[in-house]
Write a protein that holds these residues in place. Structure first.
Motif, PDB file in Angstrom:
ATOM      1  N   TRP A 191       0.976  -1.114   0.040  1.00  0.00           N
ATOM      2  CA  TRP A 191       0.000  -0.003   0.018  1.00  0.00           C
ATOM      3  C   TRP A 191       1.011   1.261   0.098  1.00  0.00           C
ATOM      4  O   TRP A 191       0.463   2.241  -0.596  1.00  0.00           O
ATOM      5  CB  TRP A 191      -1.043  -0.046   1.182  1.00  0.00           C
ATOM      6  N   SER A 192       1.981   1.148   0.551  1.00  0.00           N
ATOM      7  CA  SER A 192       2.701   2.519   0.786  1.00  0.00           C
ATOM      8  C   SER A 192       3.445   2.939  -0.496  1.00  0.00           C
ATOM      9  O   SER A 192       4.071   4.010  -0.671  1.00  0.00           O
ATOM     10  CB  SER A 192       3.742   2.435   2.124  1.00  0.00           C
ATOM     11  N   HIS A 196     -12.358   2.548  -0.765  1.00  0.00           N
ATOM     12  CA  HIS A 196     -10.944   2.855  -0.704  1.00  0.00           C
ATOM     13  C   HIS A 196     -10.758   3.439   0.972  1.00  0.00           C
ATOM     14  O   HIS A 196     -11.266   4.395   1.337  1.00  0.00           O
ATOM     15  CB  HIS A 196     -10.556   4.327  -1.562  1.00  0.00           C
ATOM     16  N   TYR A 197      -9.869   2.797   1.215  1.00  0.00           N
ATOM     17  CA  TYR A 197      -9.593   2.881   2.944  1.00  0.00           C
ATOM     18  C   TYR A 197      -8.009   3.181   3.244  1.00  0.00           C
ATOM     19  O   TYR A 197      -7.658   3.194   4.350  1.00  0.00           O
ATOM     20  CB  TYR A 197      -9.840   1.377   3.684  1.00  0.00           C
ATOM     21  N   LEU A 198      -7.146   3.625   2.234  1.00  0.00           N
ATOM     22  CA  LEU A 198      -6.072   4.270   2.561  1.00  0.00           C
ATOM     23  C   LEU A 198      -6.057   5.651   2.474  1.00  0.00           C
ATOM     24  O   LEU A 198      -5.956   6.434   1.581  1.00  0.00           O
ATOM     25  CB  LEU A 198      -5.164   3.477   1.407  1.00  0.00           C
ATOM     26  N   PHE A 199      -5.880   6.355   3.546  1.00  0.00           N
ATOM     27  CA  PHE A 199      -5.490   7.802   3.619  1.00  0.00           C
ATOM     28  C   PHE A 199      -4.454   7.992   4.643  1.00  0.00           C
ATOM     29  O   PHE A 199      -4.552   7.930   6.054  1.00  0.00           O
ATOM     30  CB  PHE A 199      -6.889   8.255   4.213  1.00  0.00           C
ATOM     31  N   SER A 200      -3.499   8.159   3.955  1.00  0.00           N
ATOM     32  CA  SER A 200      -2.208   8.557   4.782  1.00  0.00           C
ATOM     33  C   SER A 200      -1.866   9.839   4.847  1.00  0.00           C
ATOM     34  O   SER A 200      -1.787  10.475   3.798  1.00  0.00           O
ATOM     35  CB  SER A 200      -1.064   7.615   4.230  1.00  0.00           C
ATOM     36  N   ASP A 201      -1.195  10.251   6.061  1.00  0.00           N
ATOM     37  CA  ASP A 201      -0.595  11.713   5.862  1.00  0.00           C
ATOM     38  C   ASP A 201       0.528  11.850   5.076  1.00  0.00           C
ATOM     39  O   ASP A 201       1.243  12.859   4.909  1.00  0.00           O
ATOM     40  CB  ASP A 201      -0.360  12.155   7.581  1.00  0.00           C
ATOM     41  N   THR A 202       1.154  10.666   4.705  1.00  0.00           N
ATOM     42  CA  THR A 202       2.197  10.651   3.828  1.00  0.00           C
ATOM     43  C   THR A 202       2.076  11.030   2.543  1.00  0.00           C
ATOM     44  O   THR A 202       2.746  11.301   1.412  1.00  0.00           O
ATOM     45  CB  THR A 202       3.086   9.233   3.820  1.00  0.00           C
ATOM     46  N   PHE A 203       0.742  10.812   2.129  1.00  0.00           N
ATOM     47  CA  PHE A 203       0.120  11.242   0.769  1.00  0.00           C
ATOM     48  C   PHE A 203       0.167  12.680   0.421  1.00  0.00           C
ATOM     49  O   PHE A 203      -0.011  13.236   1.177  1.00  0.00           O
ATOM     50  CB  PHE A 203      -1.240  10.651   0.489  1.00  0.00           C
ATOM     51  N   ARG A 204       0.587  12.703  -0.769  1.00  0.00           N
ATOM     52  CA  ARG A 204       0.688  14.150  -1.312  1.00  0.00           C
ATOM     53  C   ARG A 204      -0.417  14.394  -2.194  1.00  0.00           C
ATOM     54  O   ARG A 204      -0.310  15.199  -3.265  1.00  0.00           O
ATOM     55  CB  ARG A 204       2.032  14.751  -1.968  1.00  0.00           C
ATOM     56  N   PHE A 205      -1.428  13.753  -2.197  1.00  0.00           N
ATOM     57  CA  PHE A 205      -2.557  13.948  -2.941  1.00  0.00           C
ATOM     58  C   PHE A 205      -3.789  13.183  -2.521  1.00  0.00           C
ATOM     59  O   PHE A 205      -3.512  12.680  -1.362  1.00  0.00           O
ATOM     60  CB  PHE A 205      -2.329  12.849  -4.496  1.00  0.00           C
ATOM     61  N   ARG A 244     -15.694   6.070   1.033  1.00  0.00           N
ATOM     62  CA  ARG A 244     -14.513   6.837   2.049  1.00  0.00           C
ATOM     63  C   ARG A 244     -14.424   5.838   3.252  1.00  0.00           C
ATOM     64  O   ARG A 244     -15.044   5.913   4.283  1.00  0.00           O
ATOM     65  CB  ARG A 244     -14.826   8.117   2.238  1.00  0.00           C
ATOM     66  N   GLY A 245     -13.225   4.972   3.130  1.00  0.00           N
ATOM     67  CA  GLY A 245     -13.078   4.237   4.392  1.00  0.00           C
ATOM     68  C   GLY A 245     -12.041   4.679   5.205  1.00  0.00           C
ATOM     69  O   GLY A 245     -11.770   6.075   5.353  1.00  0.00           O
ATOM     70  N   GLY A 246     -11.379   3.872   5.965  1.00  0.00           N
ATOM     71  CA  GLY A 246     -10.515   4.159   6.925  1.00  0.00           C
ATOM     72  C   GLY A 246     -10.613   3.267   8.333  1.00  0.00           C
ATOM     73  O   GLY A 246     -11.461   2.619   8.446  1.00  0.00           O
ATOM     74  N   ALA A 247      -9.585   3.822   9.358  1.00  0.00           N
ATOM     75  CA  ALA A 247      -9.743   3.151  10.661  1.00  0.00           C
ATOM     76  C   ALA A 247      -9.000   3.937  11.590  1.00  0.00           C
ATOM     77  O   ALA A 247      -8.577   5.052  11.280  1.00  0.00           O
ATOM     78  CB  ALA A 247      -8.601   1.814  10.568  1.00  0.00           C
ATOM     79  N   PRO A 297       3.175   0.638   8.877  1.00  0.00           N
ATOM     80  CA  PRO A 297       1.794   0.258   9.451  1.00  0.00           C
ATOM     81  C   PRO A 297       0.644   0.833   8.674  1.00  0.00           C
ATOM     82  O   PRO A 297       1.055   1.701   7.787  1.00  0.00           O
ATOM     83  CB  PRO A 297       2.070   1.065  10.660  1.00  0.00           C
ATOM     84  N   LEU A 298      -0.363   0.107   8.681  1.00  0.00           N
ATOM     85  CA  LEU A 298      -1.373   0.788   8.110  1.00  0.00           C
ATOM     86  C   LEU A 298      -2.046   2.112   8.686  1.00  0.00           C
ATOM     87  O   LEU A 298      -1.720   2.401   9.720  1.00  0.00           O
ATOM     88  CB  LEU A 298      -2.655  -0.104   8.201  1.00  0.00           C
ATOM     89  N   PRO A 299      -2.351   3.349   7.767  1.00  0.00           N
ATOM     90  CA  PRO A 299      -2.870   4.198   8.281  1.00  0.00           C
ATOM     91  C   PRO A 299      -3.880   4.252   9.104  1.00  0.00           C
ATOM     92  O   PRO A 299      -4.894   3.586   8.943  1.00  0.00           O
ATOM     93  CB  PRO A 299      -2.872   5.333   7.048  1.00  0.00           C
TER      94      PRO A 299
END
Length: 453
Positions: free
Chosen positions: A95-96, A126-135, A156-159, A172-174
């Motif tokens: 994912w990363s 879609h459940y990947l929302f990382s603070d490392t993303f620039r988009f 809009r997913g997430g954990a 680690p997963l976001p």
């Protein structure tokens, strides 16, 4: 006002109940809406689409996907593993490495594959929302959907908590705070959610799982937020026996019973998979109108089992089909999904368990019910002209006594002569106008090489 007449088809699968399920004649479209079906004569102002040798279906509807996984197909380390091991070996490990280009390429692969199988509406979880993303993943995926003309529900997913499935060989997963997640969902909805009948873009609130991705004390707050901002709720549930065992051990109840205590049942909620249900849970889902996104190919591929979709449908429940992520279903198209669904239930439960007509209903009207689109999923005057015209001029279809069910029973790669979304042609003669397939293949190869490095 635009006008169109679809004529000369072998027959029309309307998706309506009973004897009205099949019709003959032509389909007249005015301003993106079906005006008439039957014995119709062309009018001077109409664009005429020749459907000779074809059957006409409502546009197919996939209610569960993970489009980012379309650049993670056939990962060798996970190809023969069940769900938990596969998650670690494929999406959680890779994912990363998703950047903006990789996500856009994955979405274009996923949506093109769906369109070319006759799909007009898709839900992407879609459940990947990382603070490392620039988009912004929502923006990327909606832009691809807009360019291709398909209807998209962005789930809009997430954990808010870690599933403790991390390992040393991947980040680690976001995770995010509940307040941050809900604010982000509301901002996404303000930007993209269009509740109108002709909407091409909608948003749902979709925590990855209620069992492992949220604290139990957050469940009622999540469903209250979804209903306050008038969004549907989506998540995974009971995909494997582990889901059930976890709930019984930790909460003392089976998953559906436990979620009922937290207001997580109702016609504005649908769950992916629902493989491991007991009869009482099936009845609870059916009686509350809670939807099922049945994903038979992924469930078979991962060895998870076969969901009781047939039982739920017999009780009047809301059953739909979804292709799930391509990392666990390398044939993430709706023709393959329908064919697999038809075969799988009959193999396990007997030849009378599921008919081809049942499968078409789940893939059309059932999907519209689950996603809250009453204006699509059936072909009738007043409905949006989301229409799939399947060409049967291939040897696999020759010799069919009932050509109307050929797209389900004959399987293979569909040839879509025309695909319409709201009366707009988005596929013509098996091709997506403006899509450079050679470039997409080249882009996909480059992304996969980069991710595998």
């Amino acid at each position: 006002m635009t006008a169109m007449l679809i004529e000369n088809a072998v027959g029309i699968f309307t998706g309506l109940p009973g004897a009205a399920m099949r019709a003959t004649g032509a389909v007249r479209i005015r301003d993106g809406v079906i005006a008439e079906i039957g014995a119709l004569e062309p009018q001077p102002d109409e664009q005429r689409l020749d459907a000779r040798g074809c059957v006409i279906y409502p546009g197919l509807i996939s209610t569960h996907h993970h489009m980012f996984q379309s650049v993670m197909k056939g990962v060798a380390a996970g190809i023969n593993l069940p769900l938990a091991g596969w998650l670690r070996a494929a999406p959680y490990r890779l994912w990363s490495k998703l950047d903006e280009e990789a996500l856009a390429v994955a979405a274009k692969i996923a949506l093109s594959e769906l369109l070319l199988s006759g799909t007009t509406t898709a839900a992407d979880h879609h459940y990947l929302f990382s603070d490392t993303f620039r988009f912004d993943p929502a923006h990327v995926i909606f832009e691809v959907a807009r360019s291709l003309g398909i209807r998209l529900v962005f789930c809009r997913g997430g954990a808010t908590k870690d599933r403790h499935m991390n390992a040393d060989d991947f980040p680690p997963l976001p995770v995010e705070t509940l307040d941050s997640m809900l604010k982000s969902v509301e901002a996404c909805a303000q930007r993209f959610h269009d509740p109108s009948p002709r909407s091409l873009t909608r948003v749902a609130l979709a925590p990855t799982t209620p069992t492992w991705s949220l604290d139990p004390g957050e469940l009622k707050e999540v469903i209250a937020a979804a209903r306050r901002i008038k969004l549907r709720l989506h998540s995974h549930l009971s995909e494997t026996a582990d889901y059930v065992d976890f709930c019984l051990t930790v909460h003392g109840k089976r998953p559906v019973e436990w979620l009922a205590d937290h207001d997580w049942l109702g016609p504005d909620i649908w769950f992916a998979h629902l493989v491991h249900l007991d009869p009482g849970e099936v009845e609870m889902l059916a009686s509350t109108g809670t939807g099922m996104a049945h994903c038979p190919q992924s469930n078979c591929r991962l060895g998870s089992g076969v969901a009781p979709a047939d039982h739920m449908a017999r009780l009047g429940g809301a059953v739909s089909l979804g292709v799930d992520g391509a990392a666990s279903n390398e044939a993430a198209d709706m023709i393959s999904e329908m064919h697999s669904c038809w075969h799988t239930h009959r193999a396990v439960k007997g030849a009378h368990a599921v008919t081809a007509e049942d499968v078409v209903h789940w893939a059309t009207a059932g999907g519209a019910r689950v996603l809250g689109f009453p204006e699509i999923g059936t072909l009738a005057p007043g409905q949006q002209a989301d229409i799939a015209i399947f060409d049967l001029n291939q040897p696999r279809h020759f010799g069919m006594h009932d050509p109307m069910i050929a797209p389900v029973t004959c399987a293979g790669s569909a040839h879509v002569r025309y695909l319409l979304v709201g009366g707009r042609i988005v596929v013509e003669d098996g091709a997506i106008p403006g899509l450079d397939i050679a470039k997409l293949r080249s882009d996909a190869l480059r992304v996969v090489e980069r991710m595998a490095a």
